[in-house]
Motif scaffolding. Sequence first.
Motif, PDB file in Angstrom:
ATOM      1  N   PHE A  67     -24.643 -27.166 111.042  1.00  0.00           N
ATOM      2  CA  PHE A  67     -24.583 -25.987 110.165  1.00  0.00           C
ATOM      3  C   PHE A  67     -23.168 -25.431 110.107  1.00  0.00           C
ATOM      4  O   PHE A  67     -22.660 -25.079 109.032  1.00  0.00           O
ATOM      5  CB  PHE A  67     -25.548 -24.907 110.651  1.00  0.00           C
ATOM      6  CG  PHE A  67     -25.494 -23.658 109.822  1.00  0.00           C
ATOM      7  CD1 PHE A  67     -26.177 -23.583 108.613  1.00  0.00           C
ATOM      8  CD2 PHE A  67     -24.740 -22.561 110.228  1.00  0.00           C
ATOM      9  CE1 PHE A  67     -26.107 -22.432 107.828  1.00  0.00           C
ATOM     10  CE2 PHE A  67     -24.665 -21.418 109.456  1.00  0.00           C
ATOM     11  CZ  PHE A  67     -25.354 -21.356 108.252  1.00  0.00           C
ATOM     12  N   LEU A  68     -22.498 -25.364 111.246  1.00  0.00           N
ATOM     13  CA  LEU A  68     -21.139 -24.829 111.296  1.00  0.00           C
ATOM     14  C   LEU A  68     -20.212 -25.622 110.374  1.00  0.00           C
ATOM     15  O   LEU A  68     -19.469 -25.039 109.579  1.00  0.00           O
ATOM     16  CB  LEU A  68     -20.629 -24.881 112.736  1.00  0.00           C
ATOM     17  CG  LEU A  68     -19.355 -24.098 113.046  1.00  0.00           C
ATOM     18  CD1 LEU A  68     -19.671 -22.615 113.156  1.00  0.00           C
ATOM     19  CD2 LEU A  68     -18.721 -24.593 114.348  1.00  0.00           C
ATOM     20  N   ARG A  69     -20.284 -26.942 110.476  1.00  0.00           N
ATOM     21  CA  ARG A  69     -19.391 -27.788 109.682  1.00  0.00           C
ATOM     22  C   ARG A  69     -19.693 -27.722 108.194  1.00  0.00           C
ATOM     23  O   ARG A  69     -18.834 -28.034 107.360  1.00  0.00           O
ATOM     24  CB  ARG A  69     -19.474 -29.241 110.171  1.00  0.00           C
ATOM     25  CG  ARG A  69     -18.866 -29.459 111.551  1.00  0.00           C
ATOM     26  CD  ARG A  69     -18.674 -30.943 111.825  1.00  0.00           C
ATOM     27  NE  ARG A  69     -19.937 -31.663 111.792  1.00  0.00           N
ATOM     28  CZ  ARG A  69     -20.683 -31.941 112.854  1.00  0.00           C
ATOM     29  NH1 ARG A  69     -20.289 -31.529 114.050  1.00  0.00           N
ATOM     30  NH2 ARG A  69     -21.802 -32.603 112.745  1.00  0.00           N
ATOM     31  N   ARG A  73     -17.381 -27.571 104.673  1.00  0.00           N
ATOM     32  CA  ARG A  73     -17.692 -28.875 104.081  1.00  0.00           C
ATOM     33  C   ARG A  73     -17.096 -30.043 104.854  1.00  0.00           C
ATOM     34  O   ARG A  73     -16.767 -31.082 104.273  1.00  0.00           O
ATOM     35  CB  ARG A  73     -17.306 -28.900 102.603  1.00  0.00           C
ATOM     36  CG  ARG A  73     -18.211 -27.990 101.794  1.00  0.00           C
ATOM     37  CD  ARG A  73     -18.051 -28.073 100.289  1.00  0.00           C
ATOM     38  NE  ARG A  73     -18.076 -29.417  99.763  1.00  0.00           N
ATOM     39  CZ  ARG A  73     -18.162 -29.692  98.453  1.00  0.00           C
ATOM     40  NH1 ARG A  73     -18.268 -28.694  97.581  1.00  0.00           N
ATOM     41  NH2 ARG A  73     -18.156 -30.923  98.026  1.00  0.00           N
ATOM     42  N   MET A  74     -17.002 -29.903 106.163  1.00  0.00           N
ATOM     43  CA  MET A  74     -16.589 -31.030 106.989  1.00  0.00           C
ATOM     44  C   MET A  74     -17.616 -32.153 106.937  1.00  0.00           C
ATOM     45  O   MET A  74     -17.293 -33.319 107.151  1.00  0.00           O
ATOM     46  CB  MET A  74     -16.396 -30.569 108.439  1.00  0.00           C
ATOM     47  CG  MET A  74     -15.195 -29.681 108.666  1.00  0.00           C
ATOM     48  SD  MET A  74     -13.634 -30.564 108.502  1.00  0.00           S
ATOM     49  CE  MET A  74     -13.672 -31.588 109.967  1.00  0.00           C
ATOM     50  N   ASN A  75     -18.864 -31.795 106.627  1.00  0.00           N
ATOM     51  CA  ASN A  75     -19.912 -32.815 106.545  1.00  0.00           C
ATOM     52  C   ASN A  75     -19.723 -33.755 105.361  1.00  0.00           C
ATOM     53  O   ASN A  75     -20.369 -34.802 105.293  1.00  0.00           O
ATOM     54  CB  ASN A  75     -21.294 -32.153 106.445  1.00  0.00           C
ATOM     55  CG  ASN A  75     -21.683 -31.433 107.718  1.00  0.00           C
ATOM     56  OD1 ASN A  75     -21.278 -31.825 108.801  1.00  0.00           O
ATOM     57  ND2 ASN A  75     -22.457 -30.372 107.587  1.00  0.00           N
ATOM     58  N   ALA A 103      -9.065 -25.333  98.838  1.00  0.00           N
ATOM     59  CA  ALA A 103      -8.973 -23.872  98.906  1.00  0.00           C
ATOM     60  C   ALA A 103     -10.033 -23.305  99.852  1.00  0.00           C
ATOM     61  O   ALA A 103      -9.781 -22.344 100.586  1.00  0.00           O
ATOM     62  CB  ALA A 103      -9.131 -23.272  97.509  1.00  0.00           C
ATOM     63  N   LEU A 104     -11.223 -23.905  99.846  1.00  0.00           N
ATOM     64  CA  LEU A 104     -12.291 -23.475 100.740  1.00  0.00           C
ATOM     65  C   LEU A 104     -11.854 -23.605 102.192  1.00  0.00           C
ATOM     66  O   LEU A 104     -12.039 -22.680 102.995  1.00  0.00           O
ATOM     67  CB  LEU A 104     -13.549 -24.307 100.490  1.00  0.00           C
ATOM     68  CG  LEU A 104     -14.685 -24.121 101.508  1.00  0.00           C
ATOM     69  CD1 LEU A 104     -15.318 -22.740 101.357  1.00  0.00           C
ATOM     70  CD2 LEU A 104     -15.740 -25.224 101.352  1.00  0.00           C
ATOM     71  N   MET A 110     -11.080 -23.775 111.327  1.00  0.00           N
ATOM     72  CA  MET A 110     -11.995 -24.352 112.312  1.00  0.00           C
ATOM     73  C   MET A 110     -11.265 -24.721 113.593  1.00  0.00           C
ATOM     74  O   MET A 110     -10.147 -25.240 113.565  1.00  0.00           O
ATOM     75  CB  MET A 110     -12.693 -25.596 111.743  1.00  0.00           C
ATOM     76  CG  MET A 110     -13.777 -26.144 112.648  1.00  0.00           C
ATOM     77  SD  MET A 110     -15.052 -27.014 111.717  1.00  0.00           S
ATOM     78  CE  MET A 110     -16.253 -27.307 113.020  1.00  0.00           C
ATOM     79  N   VAL A 111     -11.916 -24.434 114.714  1.00  0.00           N
ATOM     80  CA  VAL A 111     -11.425 -24.799 116.042  1.00  0.00           C
ATOM     81  C   VAL A 111     -12.495 -25.661 116.695  1.00  0.00           C
ATOM     82  O   VAL A 111     -13.667 -25.273 116.744  1.00  0.00           O
ATOM     83  CB  VAL A 111     -11.152 -23.551 116.894  1.00  0.00           C
ATOM     84  CG1 VAL A 111     -10.694 -23.951 118.293  1.00  0.00           C
ATOM     85  CG2 VAL A 111     -10.105 -22.661 116.223  1.00  0.00           C
ATOM     86  N   PHE A 112     -12.094 -26.821 117.190  1.00  0.00           N
ATOM     87  CA  PHE A 112     -13.055 -27.804 117.671  1.00  0.00           C
ATOM     88  C   PHE A 112     -13.299 -27.686 119.177  1.00  0.00           C
ATOM     89  O   PHE A 112     -12.656 -26.915 119.883  1.00  0.00           O
ATOM     90  CB  PHE A 112     -12.583 -29.212 117.308  1.00  0.00           C
ATOM     91  CG  PHE A 112     -12.527 -29.459 115.829  1.00  0.00           C
ATOM     92  CD1 PHE A 112     -13.646 -29.901 115.139  1.00  0.00           C
ATOM     93  CD2 PHE A 112     -11.358 -29.219 115.117  1.00  0.00           C
ATOM     94  CE1 PHE A 112     -13.605 -30.117 113.770  1.00  0.00           C
ATOM     95  CE2 PHE A 112     -11.305 -29.432 113.748  1.00  0.00           C
ATOM     96  CZ  PHE A 112     -12.427 -29.885 113.071  1.00  0.00           C
TER      97      PHE A 112
END
Length: 272
Positions: A67-69, A73-75, A103-104, A110-112
């Motif tokens: 959900f976080l990703r 839109r990292m997914n 732009a998003l 994000m911090v991994f």
Amino acid sequence: MGTFTVQEDMFQDRLGAASAGIEDTVQAEEFSIFYGSKEAVRKVSFGIPAGQVTAIIGPSGCGKSTFLRAINRMNDLIPACRTGGRLLLEGEEIYGPQIDVVALRRRVGMVFQKPNPFPKSVFDNVAYGPRIHGGLSKTQLTDIVERSLTRAALWAEVKDRLGDNALGLSGGQQQRLCIARALAVDPEILLMDEPTSALDPQATLRIEELIGELRGRYTILIVTHNMQQAARVSDFTAFLYEGKLIEFGVTRQIFTNPRERQTEDYITGRFG
């Protein structure tokens, strides 16, 4: 309830804000995420309040990081991943056809889980994002680097080491550097996926203090397995189990008087 205790004064300042009608920055509406035929996140609906810290808790494999990703839109990088329902950022559909993904991702940093500084100097790590967007003088870039490192509570430790390779920093310093790098492009939202799981207790405490310092300036969403950490740092908590949202609410209520028995069982260690 149960065996989980929370300091009474931990939430006093936050409860007023939590009940003050804060607008949601991100809204999930019957939002699902599929990997092929597997539904990893199942029609969840809740809002992430602006300027607050929201924790997502739940056992491994429950859909927290998925959900976080989705929010930046990292997914998209995962083959056969698709979504259903709606996920909105300030009313705009994150998965809408007109969205500019670059732009998003500037708006959503994000911090991994593990610190991942670039094998470059401390300065170049923080300057990386602003340089990509271009149009900045050396003075402007220097100001951004100093401001970002200051906000990440790292400036005092590295101001004389800006030309050194970032890989020479300690683990905790590297993670704060990654936070500074995310802040350098002035995001609205900061996503943190288990940001202290690879750190020692002292470094973990420093990151938690930093999250508190960033509250109000950014909307922060943190995934954590650590119940005490969620209680310490967050204003709101979402509990996911097997991809479903079991309960969402003010953190104090979730940890001291949950509405759902399943939430209480998880928090008190009966499963998960």
